[in-house]
Scaffold this motif. Structure first.
Motif, PDB file in Angstrom:
ATOM      1  N   VAL A  69       0.903  -1.063  -0.014  1.00  0.00           N
ATOM      2  CA  VAL A  69      -0.040   0.038   0.026  1.00  0.00           C
ATOM      3  C   VAL A  69       0.782   1.317  -0.090  1.00  0.00           C
ATOM      4  N   ALA A  70       1.918   1.302   0.783  1.00  0.00           N
ATOM      5  CA  ALA A  70       2.805   2.421   0.856  1.00  0.00           C
ATOM      6  C   ALA A  70       3.526   2.709  -0.327  1.00  0.00           C
ATOM      7  N   ALA A  71       4.001   1.453  -1.074  1.00  0.00           N
ATOM      8  CA  ALA A  71       4.496   1.699  -2.340  1.00  0.00           C
ATOM      9  C   ALA A  71       3.650   2.234  -3.555  1.00  0.00           C
ATOM     10  N   ILE A  72       2.464   1.796  -3.594  1.00  0.00           N
ATOM     11  CA  ILE A  72       1.544   2.170  -4.692  1.00  0.00           C
ATOM     12  C   ILE A  72       1.643   3.557  -4.129  1.00  0.00           C
ATOM     13  N   THR A  73       1.049   4.006  -3.063  1.00  0.00           N
ATOM     14  CA  THR A  73       0.924   5.421  -2.627  1.00  0.00           C
ATOM     15  C   THR A  73       1.791   6.321  -3.094  1.00  0.00           C
ATOM     16  N   LEU A  74       3.281   5.766  -2.825  1.00  0.00           N
ATOM     17  CA  LEU A  74       4.266   6.651  -3.152  1.00  0.00           C
ATOM     18  C   LEU A  74       4.610   6.732  -4.752  1.00  0.00           C
ATOM     19  N   LEU A  75       4.172   5.859  -5.399  1.00  0.00           N
ATOM     20  CA  LEU A  75       4.142   5.648  -6.883  1.00  0.00           C
ATOM     21  C   LEU A  75       3.117   6.718  -7.286  1.00  0.00           C
ATOM     22  N   ALA A  76       1.769   6.573  -6.870  1.00  0.00           N
ATOM     23  CA  ALA A  76       1.013   7.459  -7.544  1.00  0.00           C
ATOM     24  C   ALA A  76       1.291   9.057  -7.385  1.00  0.00           C
ATOM     25  N   GLY A  77       1.791   9.358  -5.997  1.00  0.00           N
ATOM     26  CA  GLY A  77       2.573  10.479  -5.777  1.00  0.00           C
ATOM     27  C   GLY A  77       3.437  10.919  -6.660  1.00  0.00           C
ATOM     28  N   LEU A  78       4.455  10.220  -6.887  1.00  0.00           N
ATOM     29  CA  LEU A  78       5.404  10.513  -8.007  1.00  0.00           C
ATOM     30  C   LEU A  78       4.829  10.956  -9.333  1.00  0.00           C
ATOM     31  N   VAL A  79       3.949  10.042  -9.629  1.00  0.00           N
ATOM     32  CA  VAL A  79       3.257  10.316 -11.073  1.00  0.00           C
ATOM     33  C   VAL A  79       2.671  11.294 -11.006  1.00  0.00           C
ATOM     34  N   ALA A  80       1.713  11.800 -10.224  1.00  0.00           N
ATOM     35  CA  ALA A  80       0.893  13.043  -9.872  1.00  0.00           C
ATOM     36  C   ALA A  80       2.257  14.443 -10.073  1.00  0.00           C
ATOM     37  N   PHE A  81       3.116  14.117  -9.138  1.00  0.00           N
ATOM     38  CA  PHE A  81       3.996  15.356  -9.211  1.00  0.00           C
ATOM     39  C   PHE A  81       4.725  15.441 -10.487  1.00  0.00           C
TER      40      PHE A  81
ATOM     41  N   ALA B  35       3.722  14.512 -13.302  1.00  0.00           N
ATOM     42  CA  ALA B  35       2.471  15.096 -14.412  1.00  0.00           C
ATOM     43  C   ALA B  35       2.275  16.660 -14.432  1.00  0.00           C
ATOM     44  N   THR B  36       2.316  17.081 -12.974  1.00  0.00           N
ATOM     45  CA  THR B  36       2.079  18.554 -13.069  1.00  0.00           C
ATOM     46  C   THR B  36       3.090  19.200 -13.081  1.00  0.00           C
ATOM     47  N   GLY B  37       4.589  18.810 -13.082  1.00  0.00           N
ATOM     48  CA  GLY B  37       5.774  19.398 -12.986  1.00  0.00           C
ATOM     49  C   GLY B  37       5.886  20.168 -14.458  1.00  0.00           C
ATOM     50  N   GLY B  38       5.262  19.435 -15.222  1.00  0.00           N
ATOM     51  CA  GLY B  38       5.727  19.966 -16.710  1.00  0.00           C
ATOM     52  C   GLY B  38       4.691  21.144 -17.086  1.00  0.00           C
ATOM     53  N   HIS B  39       3.794  21.388 -16.324  1.00  0.00           N
ATOM     54  CA  HIS B  39       2.877  22.403 -16.576  1.00  0.00           C
ATOM     55  C   HIS B  39       3.085  23.548 -15.577  1.00  0.00           C
ATOM     56  N   ALA B  40       4.071  23.331 -14.647  1.00  0.00           N
ATOM     57  CA  ALA B  40       4.238  24.462 -13.731  1.00  0.00           C
ATOM     58  C   ALA B  40       4.744  25.740 -14.327  1.00  0.00           C
ATOM     59  N   GLY B  41       4.137  26.697 -14.073  1.00  0.00           N
ATOM     60  CA  GLY B  41       4.528  27.954 -14.651  1.00  0.00           C
ATOM     61  C   GLY B  41       3.972  29.147 -13.733  1.00  0.00           C
ATOM     62  N   THR B  42       4.213  30.179 -13.744  1.00  0.00           N
ATOM     63  CA  THR B  42       3.689  31.340 -13.077  1.00  0.00           C
ATOM     64  C   THR B  42       2.644  32.019 -13.965  1.00  0.00           C
ATOM     65  N   ASP B  43       1.442  31.861 -13.182  1.00  0.00           N
ATOM     66  CA  ASP B  43       0.094  32.672 -13.800  1.00  0.00           C
ATOM     67  C   ASP B  43      -0.030  33.782 -12.878  1.00  0.00           C
ATOM     68  N   TYR B  44      -0.444  35.058 -13.733  1.00  0.00           N
ATOM     69  CA  TYR B  44      -0.867  36.139 -12.884  1.00  0.00           C
ATOM     70  C   TYR B  44      -2.259  36.438 -13.298  1.00  0.00           C
ATOM     71  N   THR B  45      -3.006  36.991 -12.327  1.00  0.00           N
ATOM     72  CA  THR B  45      -4.303  37.399 -12.710  1.00  0.00           C
ATOM     73  C   THR B  45      -4.420  38.620 -11.918  1.00  0.00           C
ATOM     74  N   GLY B  46      -5.059  39.527 -12.757  1.00  0.00           N
ATOM     75  CA  GLY B  46      -5.239  41.020 -12.385  1.00  0.00           C
ATOM     76  C   GLY B  46      -6.823  41.077 -12.426  1.00  0.00           C
ATOM     77  N   THR B  47      -7.484  41.678 -11.224  1.00  0.00           N
ATOM     78  CA  THR B  47      -8.857  42.006 -11.355  1.00  0.00           C
ATOM     79  C   THR B  47      -9.150  43.281 -11.072  1.00  0.00           C
ATOM     80  N   ALA B  48     -10.208  43.801 -11.625  1.00  0.00           N
ATOM     81  CA  ALA B  48     -10.700  45.150 -11.194  1.00  0.00           C
ATOM     82  C   ALA B  48     -12.152  45.302 -11.176  1.00  0.00           C
ATOM     83  N   THR B  49     -12.868  45.836 -10.209  1.00  0.00           N
ATOM     84  CA  THR B  49     -14.286  46.277 -10.080  1.00  0.00           C
ATOM     85  C   THR B  49     -14.655  47.696 -10.517  1.00  0.00           C
ATOM     86  N   LEU B  50     -15.511  47.964 -11.486  1.00  0.00           N
ATOM     87  CA  LEU B  50     -15.775  49.219 -11.995  1.00  0.00           C
ATOM     88  C   LEU B  50     -17.348  49.391 -11.553  1.00  0.00           C
ATOM     89  N   VAL B  51     -17.572  50.696 -11.427  1.00  0.00           N
ATOM     90  CA  VAL B  51     -19.051  50.894 -11.023  1.00  0.00           C
ATOM     91  C   VAL B  51     -19.349  52.114 -12.075  1.00  0.00           C
TER      92      VAL B  51
END
Length: 105
Positions: free
Chosen positions: A17-29, A31-47
């Motif tokens: 169970v520990a090995a499978i959990t570790l393997l799943a965590g590494l695969v998830a890490f 998969a997301t490592g290739g998409h990691a980047g910095t995103d910025y979002t600016g918002t404004a509220t106007l009336v």
């Protein structure tokens, strides 16, 4: 089978169970490592406000502003005039039927 029996079965295979959990965590890490980047979002509220208009007319005015803002030709003009990169997206929406406009870049 009781809950305790299920726990005993899992405990007997705890290393698997520990090995499978570790393997799943590494695969998830990985998969997301290739998409990691910095995103910025600016918002404004106007009336939108007018001293000579009723609130429903002001709400219609804000809806018109949003409709103009999201037009592709207006977006292209903003990108060119402000020197924005092509991957920057600009959006706007009104808050229900009110004069409040939310803008996001």
């Amino acid at each position: 089978m009781s809950f305790g029996a299920h726990l005993a079965r899992i405990w007997r295979r705890r290393f698997l169970v520990a090995a499978i959990t570790l393997l799943a965590g590494l695969v998830a890490f990985g998969a997301t490592g290739g998409h990691a980047g910095t995103d910025y979002t600016g918002t404004a509220t106007l009336v939108t406000a007018s001293q000579n208009s009723s609130p429903d007319q002001t709400a219609a005015l804000s809806t018109g502003y949003v409709a103009m803002f999201i037009q592709p030709s207006f977006q292209d003009m903003l990108h060119a005039k402000l020197g924005l990169p092509a991957d920057v997206s600009l959006t706007a929406q009104t808050a229900a039927q009110s004069p409040i406009i939310f803008g996001k870049a």
